[in-house]
Motif scaffolding. Structure first.
Motif, PDB file in Angstrom:
ATOM      1  N   LEU A 222    -111.198 -17.775  -8.690  1.00 24.63           N
ATOM      2  CA  LEU A 222    -112.343 -17.922  -9.589  1.00 24.63           C
ATOM      3  C   LEU A 222    -112.262 -16.891 -10.699  1.00 24.63           C
ATOM      4  O   LEU A 222    -112.006 -15.712 -10.436  1.00 24.63           O
ATOM      5  N   PHE A 223    -112.476 -17.348 -11.926  1.00 25.60           N
ATOM      6  CA  PHE A 223    -112.573 -16.463 -13.078  1.00 25.60           C
ATOM      7  C   PHE A 223    -114.034 -16.469 -13.531  1.00 25.60           C
ATOM      8  O   PHE A 223    -114.525 -17.471 -14.051  1.00 25.60           O
ATOM      9  N   HIS A 224    -114.733 -15.351 -13.301  1.00 27.29           N
ATOM     10  CA  HIS A 224    -116.130 -15.225 -13.713  1.00 27.29           C
ATOM     11  C   HIS A 224    -116.149 -14.730 -15.164  1.00 27.29           C
ATOM     12  O   HIS A 224    -115.706 -13.609 -15.455  1.00 27.29           O
ATOM     13  N   CYS A 225    -116.646 -15.553 -16.064  1.00 32.19           N
ATOM     14  CA  CYS A 225    -116.655 -15.245 -17.497  1.00 32.19           C
ATOM     15  C   CYS A 225    -118.052 -14.797 -17.896  1.00 32.19           C
ATOM     16  O   CYS A 225    -119.008 -15.584 -17.848  1.00 32.19           O
ATOM     17  N   LEU A 226    -118.194 -13.526 -18.283  1.00 30.56           N
ATOM     18  CA  LEU A 226    -119.502 -12.899 -18.498  1.00 30.56           C
ATOM     19  C   LEU A 226    -119.608 -12.384 -19.920  1.00 30.56           C
ATOM     20  O   LEU A 226    -118.706 -11.709 -20.413  1.00 30.56           O
ATOM     21  N   ALA A 227    -120.727 -12.685 -20.580  1.00 32.51           N
ATOM     22  CA  ALA A 227    -120.888 -12.283 -21.977  1.00 32.51           C
ATOM     23  C   ALA A 227    -122.364 -12.125 -22.303  1.00 32.51           C
ATOM     24  O   ALA A 227    -123.242 -12.520 -21.525  1.00 32.51           O
ATOM     25  N   GLU A 228    -122.618 -11.553 -23.489  1.00 39.19           N
ATOM     26  CA  GLU A 228    -123.993 -11.343 -23.945  1.00 39.19           C
ATOM     27  C   GLU A 228    -124.524 -12.497 -24.778  1.00 39.19           C
ATOM     28  O   GLU A 228    -125.693 -12.500 -25.144  1.00 39.19           O
ATOM     29  N   ASP A 229    -123.664 -13.452 -25.109  1.00 39.73           N
ATOM     30  CA  ASP A 229    -124.114 -14.587 -25.902  1.00 39.73           C
ATOM     31  C   ASP A 229    -123.327 -15.826 -25.488  1.00 39.73           C
ATOM     32  O   ASP A 229    -122.246 -15.739 -24.899  1.00 39.73           O
ATOM     33  N   GLU A 230    -123.872 -16.974 -25.813  1.00 37.26           N
ATOM     34  CA  GLU A 230    -123.281 -18.238 -25.389  1.00 37.26           C
ATOM     35  C   GLU A 230    -121.922 -18.481 -26.030  1.00 37.26           C
ATOM     36  O   GLU A 230    -120.985 -18.966 -25.384  1.00 37.26           O
ATOM     37  N   ILE A 231    -121.778 -18.125 -27.305  1.00 40.26           N
ATOM     38  CA  ILE A 231    -120.521 -18.374 -28.013  1.00 40.26           C
ATOM     39  C   ILE A 231    -119.368 -17.617 -27.365  1.00 40.26           C
ATOM     40  O   ILE A 231    -118.289 -18.161 -27.132  1.00 40.26           O
ATOM     41  N   THR A 232    -119.591 -16.339 -27.044  1.00 36.69           N
ATOM     42  CA  THR A 232    -118.531 -15.548 -26.413  1.00 36.69           C
ATOM     43  C   THR A 232    -118.239 -16.045 -25.014  1.00 36.69           C
ATOM     44  O   THR A 232    -117.073 -16.129 -24.598  1.00 36.69           O
ATOM     45  N   ARG A 233    -119.294 -16.397 -24.243  1.00 42.19           N
ATOM     46  CA  ARG A 233    -119.077 -16.960 -22.903  1.00 42.19           C
ATOM     47  C   ARG A 233    -118.199 -18.203 -22.981  1.00 42.19           C
ATOM     48  O   ARG A 233    -117.254 -18.373 -22.200  1.00 42.19           O
ATOM     49  N   ASN A 234    -118.501 -19.088 -23.922  1.00 43.46           N
ATOM     50  CA  ASN A 234    -117.709 -20.308 -24.080  1.00 43.46           C
ATOM     51  C   ASN A 234    -116.258 -19.980 -24.446  1.00 43.46           C
ATOM     52  O   ASN A 234    -115.319 -20.645 -23.996  1.00 43.46           O
ATOM     53  N   LYS A 235    -116.075 -18.953 -25.269  1.00 38.04           N
ATOM     54  CA  LYS A 235    -114.724 -18.530 -25.648  1.00 38.04           C
ATOM     55  C   LYS A 235    -113.935 -18.088 -24.410  1.00 38.04           C
ATOM     56  O   LYS A 235    -112.762 -18.446 -24.241  1.00 38.04           O
ATOM     57  N   LEU A 236    -114.554 -17.285 -23.550  1.00 38.72           N
ATOM     58  CA  LEU A 236    -113.875 -16.810 -22.343  1.00 38.72           C
ATOM     59  C   LEU A 236    -113.498 -17.968 -21.427  1.00 38.72           C
ATOM     60  O   LEU A 236    -112.390 -18.005 -20.868  1.00 38.72           O
ATOM     61  N   VAL A 237    -114.412 -18.907 -21.272  1.00 38.25           N
ATOM     62  CA  VAL A 237    -114.153 -20.083 -20.436  1.00 38.25           C
ATOM     63  C   VAL A 237    -112.958 -20.872 -20.990  1.00 38.25           C
ATOM     64  O   VAL A 237    -112.081 -21.327 -20.243  1.00 38.25           O
ATOM     65  N   ASP A 238    -112.909 -21.020 -22.310  1.00 40.57           N
ATOM     66  CA  ASP A 238    -111.788 -21.732 -22.932  1.00 40.57           C
ATOM     67  C   ASP A 238    -110.480 -20.980 -22.746  1.00 40.57           C
ATOM     68  O   ASP A 238    -109.435 -21.572 -22.450  1.00 40.57           O
ATOM     69  N   ILE A 239    -110.514 -19.655 -22.962  1.00 41.91           N
ATOM     70  CA  ILE A 239    -109.295 -18.849 -22.821  1.00 41.91           C
ATOM     71  C   ILE A 239    -108.663 -19.060 -21.452  1.00 41.91           C
ATOM     72  O   ILE A 239    -107.445 -19.242 -21.327  1.00 41.91           O
ATOM     73  N   VAL A 240    -109.482 -19.057 -20.409  1.00 40.63           N
ATOM     74  CA  VAL A 240    -108.953 -19.194 -19.049  1.00 40.63           C
ATOM     75  C   VAL A 240    -108.542 -20.632 -18.760  1.00 40.63           C
ATOM     76  O   VAL A 240    -107.416 -20.895 -18.309  1.00 40.63           O
ATOM     77  N   SER A 241    -109.420 -21.585 -19.015  1.00 37.84           N
ATOM     78  CA  SER A 241    -109.149 -22.971 -18.609  1.00 37.84           C
ATOM     79  C   SER A 241    -107.968 -23.573 -19.363  1.00 37.84           C
ATOM     80  O   SER A 241    -107.247 -24.422 -18.827  1.00 37.84           O
ATOM     81  N   LEU A 242    -107.734 -23.134 -20.595  1.00 38.19           N
ATOM     82  CA  LEU A 242    -106.626 -23.686 -21.373  1.00 38.19           C
ATOM     83  C   LEU A 242    -105.251 -23.220 -20.878  1.00 38.19           C
ATOM     84  O   LEU A 242    -104.223 -23.684 -21.383  1.00 38.19           O
ATOM     85  N   GLN A 243    -105.226 -22.329 -19.894  1.00 38.68           N
ATOM     86  CA  GLN A 243    -103.944 -21.914 -19.304  1.00 38.68           C
ATOM     87  C   GLN A 243    -103.473 -22.894 -18.231  1.00 38.68           C
ATOM     88  O   GLN A 243    -102.440 -22.656 -17.579  1.00 38.68           O
ATOM     89  N   ASN A 244    -104.194 -23.980 -18.032  1.00 40.20           N
ATOM     90  CA  ASN A 244    -103.784 -24.981 -17.054  1.00 40.20           C
ATOM     91  C   ASN A 244    -102.339 -25.424 -17.303  1.00 40.20           C
ATOM     92  O   ASN A 244    -101.955 -25.681 -18.451  1.00 40.20           O
TER      93      ASN A 244
END
Length: 322
Positions: A222-244
């Protein structure tokens, strides 16, 4: 058939789950640097609210004498050289003394090789300069350095063990007051955002690899993606998931430990000639790991300053000694 346990040599060795977690933390930490995951801080550079990014505050960590330790406003400083990004992080070229080249005390530069009164070391993980002998508490201590923006951490460093510290993109107005506000929390006890926290979860399966032995091993992370705003959270989620479907190299933690070449010492300071992720996999290569079945499991808004997302990934390796 042998009547011995398989898959490991010694109960005190690092085993597969920890090896996977170590490799993922080191890989993402290094790979993000090569995508520009840092901010360079120059001497006297001012933030939008007029605070000095390079100024260090007197630490309230009770493990040090008053005046001995000085903290930056952000933890997790860059010590790795050779990052393939322009402009590169602010680190020196002396590989026997990795990281910054020195600090300024009362506007006078003191080299990282200084001796006597101004001899010091740097705890990069906590963003702290530690002098061998305490300075007067009224000293002005500054450091030109780079700090990592996205913090890649082990899951045991996430909120249930640490306090989340918000609004750390610049020093607060009360940053220099060691007894005031959120800045009084020592770096060891807080997590600065954004962050990716990596957790090995209890889900593993196997498939035969070849006649004569070896198996495919599938472990969920599990990669827990934590941020102070929605845009950055979405960026972290993309960074990880796109490594599929991406494959990376792992290093052999037991071989590193046996060689005495651990990159950091017991307090988180890089040792002389500290090995970066590319060096670790070059000298101590173990398995090839592939990311599969990446999926976004959860997206949450905890409060107006805390956004989280979880990416679940199945890792695939070939283990021959089972």
């Amino acid at each position: 058939m042998s009547n011995t346990l398989k898959g490991f040599n010694n109960v005190f060795d690092s085993t597969l789950s920890n090896d996977i977690q170590d490799a993922l933390v080191e890989f993402f930490d290094w790979a993000l640097l090569e995508k520009g995951n840092f901010f360079n801080t120059s001497l006297g550079e001012l933030s939008p609210n007029g605070q000095d990014y390079s100024l260090l505050r007197l630490s309230n960590n009770q493990n040090y004498a008053s005046g001995q330790a000085w903290d930056g406003f952000r933890a997790n400083w860059v010590w790795q050289s050779g990052v393939n990004y322009s402009p590169p992080p602010t680190v020196g070229s002396n590989h026997t003394k990795p990281g910054i080249s020195g600090v300024y005390v009362n506007n006078i530069f003191r080299s990282s090789t200084s001796t006597g009164t101004y001899a010091h070391s740097v705890d990069y993980y906590n963003g702290r300069v530690i002098f061998d002998s305490p300075l007067p508490t009224g000293s002005k201590v500054q450091a030109e350095h780079s700090y990592k923006w996205i913090n890649v951490v082990y899951a045991n460093n996430v909120p249930w063990l640490r306090e989340i510290q918000y609004k750390t993109q610049q020093p607060g107005l009360n940053f220099s007051d060691k007894n005031n506000g959120v800045w009084s929390i020592p770096p060891e006890s807080k997590l600065q955002l954004p962050a990716i926290a990596i957790e090995i979860v209890p889900n593993r399966s196997f498939k035969g690899y070849q006649l004569g032995g070896g198996q495919w091993v599938y472990s969920d992370v599990l990669f827990h993606c934590l941020a102070e705003d929605e845009i950055t959270r979405n960026k972290l989620v993309d960074i990880v998931s796109l490594q599929n479907e991406k494959s990376i190299d792992m290093f052999n933690s037991n071989s590193i430990n046996a060689s005495g070449k651990m990159p950091l010492n017991y307090v988180g300071m890089p040792v002389s000639g500290a090995l970066r992720y590319p060096d670790l996999v070059s000298q101590f290569l173990s398995y090839r790991l592939r990311f599969t079945k990446a999926n976004i499991q959860e997206m949450q808004t905890m409060n107006s300053n805390f956004f989280g997302g979880i990416v679940r990934v199945t890792t695939e390796i070939i283990k021959l000694n089972i």
